[in-house]
Design an enzyme around this catalytic site. Sequence first.
Site, short mmCIF file in Angstrom:
data_model
loop_
_atom_site.label_atom_id
_atom_site.label_comp_id
_atom_site.label_asym_id
_atom_site.label_seq_id
_atom_site.Cartn_x
_atom_site.Cartn_y
_atom_site.Cartn_z
N LYS A 1 0.96 -0.75 -0.19
CA LYS A 1 -0.13 0.38 -0.22
C LYS A 1 1.24 1.20 -0.13
O LYS A 1 0.65 2.32 -1.03
CB LYS A 1 -0.75 -0.54 1.19
CG LYS A 1 -2.22 0.85 1.23
CD LYS A 1 -2.86 0.60 0.34
CE LYS A 1 -4.50 1.63 -0.45
NZ LYS A 1 -5.04 1.23 1.01
N GLU B 1 -6.02 0.66 7.61
CA GLU B 1 -6.44 -0.73 6.64
C GLU B 1 -6.65 -1.78 7.55
O GLU B 1 -6.31 -2.49 8.19
CB GLU B 1 -5.09 -1.14 5.89
CG GLU B 1 -5.22 -1.47 4.63
CD GLU B 1 -5.86 -0.50 3.42
OE1 GLU B 1 -6.35 -1.82 2.49
OE2 GLU B 1 -5.95 0.21 3.49
N ASP B 2 -7.59 -2.44 6.75
CA ASP B 2 -7.39 -4.28 7.24
C ASP B 2 -7.75 -4.33 8.16
O ASP B 2 -7.11 -5.10 9.08
CB ASP B 2 -6.34 -5.10 6.28
CG ASP B 2 -6.37 -5.15 4.37
OD1 ASP B 2 -7.38 -4.64 4.59
OD2 ASP B 2 -4.96 -5.53 4.26
N ASP C 1 -11.11 0.37 2.80
CA ASP C 1 -11.71 -0.44 2.52
C ASP C 1 -12.99 0.09 2.44
O ASP C 1 -13.77 -0.58 1.82
CB ASP C 1 -11.57 -1.20 4.05
CG ASP C 1 -10.11 -2.08 4.31
OD1 ASP C 1 -9.41 -1.94 2.75
OD2 ASP C 1 -9.92 -3.02 5.23
N ASN D 1 -13.51 -10.92 -3.82
CA ASN D 1 -12.09 -11.55 -4.65
C ASN D 1 -11.54 -12.58 -4.28
O ASN D 1 -11.78 -12.67 -2.49
CB ASN D 1 -11.30 -10.40 -4.91
CG ASN D 1 -11.41 -9.41 -5.92
OD1 ASN D 1 -10.54 -10.28 -7.41
ND2 ASN D 1 -10.42 -8.30 -6.37
#
Length: 665
Positions: free
Chosen positions: A98, A140-141, A166, A291
């Site tokens: 990232k 993030e995440d 996200d 995904n």
Amino acid sequence: MADSNKENLRQAALAYHEFPKPGKLEIRATKPLANGRDLARAYSPGVAEACLEILADPATASRYTARANLVAVVTNGTAVLGLGDIGALAAKPVMEGKAVLFKKFAGIDCFDIELNERDPERLADIVCALEPSFGAINLEDIKAPDCFIVERICRERMNIPVFHDDQHGTAIVVGAAATNALHVAGKSFREIKVVSTGGGAAGIACLNLLLKLGVRRENVWLCDIHGLVHEGRETDMTPQKAAFAQKTDLRTLDQVIDGADLFLGLSGPDVLTPEQVARMARRPIVFALANPEPEIMPDAARAAAPDAIIATGRSDFPNQVNNVLCFPFIFRGALDVGATEINDAMQIACVEGIAELARATTSAEAATIYKGEQLTFGADYLIPKPFDPRLSGIVSFAVAQAAMETGVATRPIEDLAAYKRNLDASVYRSALVMRPVFEAAATASRRIVFAEGEDERVLRAAQAILEETTDTPILIGRPEVITSRCERLGLQIRPERDFNIVNPESDPRYRDYWGTYHDIMKRRGVSPDLARAVMRTNSTVIGAVMVHRNEADSLICGTFGEFRWHLKHVTRCWAAKRSIPWSAVADHPRGRPALHRRHPCARPPQPRGTRRDRHRRGAPCAPLRHRAQGRALLAVAVRQPGQRFGQTRARGGRDPRRAAARFRL
């Protein structure tokens, strides 16, 4: 064989991360540190001066430190895309990646920070303590609903932008794709029925943004692994899901899909069936974004509804919804104006900028990177490609402007036009070459003839010239071919309306042109019949004859073939007037634009009989022989004998080494 390929890919990915140095990031100094004087300024005692300035005025930290261009990517590894809860340490390669994207796409420096902390409130406390170090925070995440808690606390307590990619990054790109999908389908946000699967962070954020874009809440039907989110349900309910609860007796996706205009999938594979797609509204919009396996494969959805507009999260299908279209550029705009937050107006500006870019003409740079793909706005091209260099100029500019208009910018930009030019120049490979030429030509109008007028790169260059200069392009080629290729490429220009054409197959000037060419070349053994044939088959000669007859000021040729072949014909045609061509190669084997300054075409004439004079009269010099084996673009202008060195007819008296049309086609 499949197992072998999978293992090869795995080993290649591991080698990529290990060699030549482990990881994907390193730190480099931006100031010299070569002697004692540099050391005294970088550290003690000189560093104290910067510290005292910041102590007196905290805003000066953006002047004396890297903080204004520094972002922290923070995670606890509880919801890594495609991998789930793998922990902070195992998430580090993703966070490094990232950070690389921030640097690559927006020039933003980034540190990845992985924290062993699962309690959302304590995690928020740690992130808030980082504020002195960073200009913005990218969460993030982090799993839902913890991510909602962390972001809320951080936004309340911190005076810098906090952005959970996200959630909001996905929502922005989905919003842009939905905007253009509705444009193609002829529908509006206020009318449509939305059915969504997945009540996680991304799914909730997408629905919230769709509401801000005009979707009515009563038209949103949210499903998760337990079925429809409805009033009275108690299983796996959060406040974020409850906001979309419907008062109904329906309970499953299959029951609510009838008549849906937009399916938004952020869940898992095979959630949506072809039969359900067939029961959606006319021209259905199917965003299957799970995904690596989407909720329904695009070919299955199109078989059920041939008029469907489809997007996925995968790069091997059209319309990939990819966060990289958003997060580097929204941070770029926010950092440049010192924004204290990323608000709704900035997010919507980002949506509109991405959507608008997809509807615009494709850039030559993007077309080169994605060669062979259809990049014309429509059902299979709803959002730009990640490597479209215009994203920074358009999206970052829109975000910065929205921040200033909503009062969250602490460092407003006075000259927005200059700011946009700087953004473009930072990413356009051709900007440093093309921009000075276009700016210098703004006060003069030239007639530029392109020998290979049917070439895609030439057509894109012609559009750029018409948009950014007052010059008049003249294209040599068949009108029907040029028209069809302009339409296929999504270009707005059209023959005769926007530019002139010379048709080698049928043109009323044919008799005059071959006659002129015969007069020039008859002493070299060119008969009238050969002159006629050349005028039908050699577009470089046609362009050279036009310049010779003063029907054009400059010639650009050589999008295919060898440099010397084109230069030979140009030099022969202009020898009668003792005109000297200036030349530049814009695409040589090493892939970098380069003006061959050692070539005599870029030097003043030398006394006759010298080595340089022989070069000027046609013998290629060593650098030209070395580089002419690759694809070469020959841009030529005329310099008449007697003109002061540095003057050309094509540039109206400006230095040809700057003015030689180094067009990056």
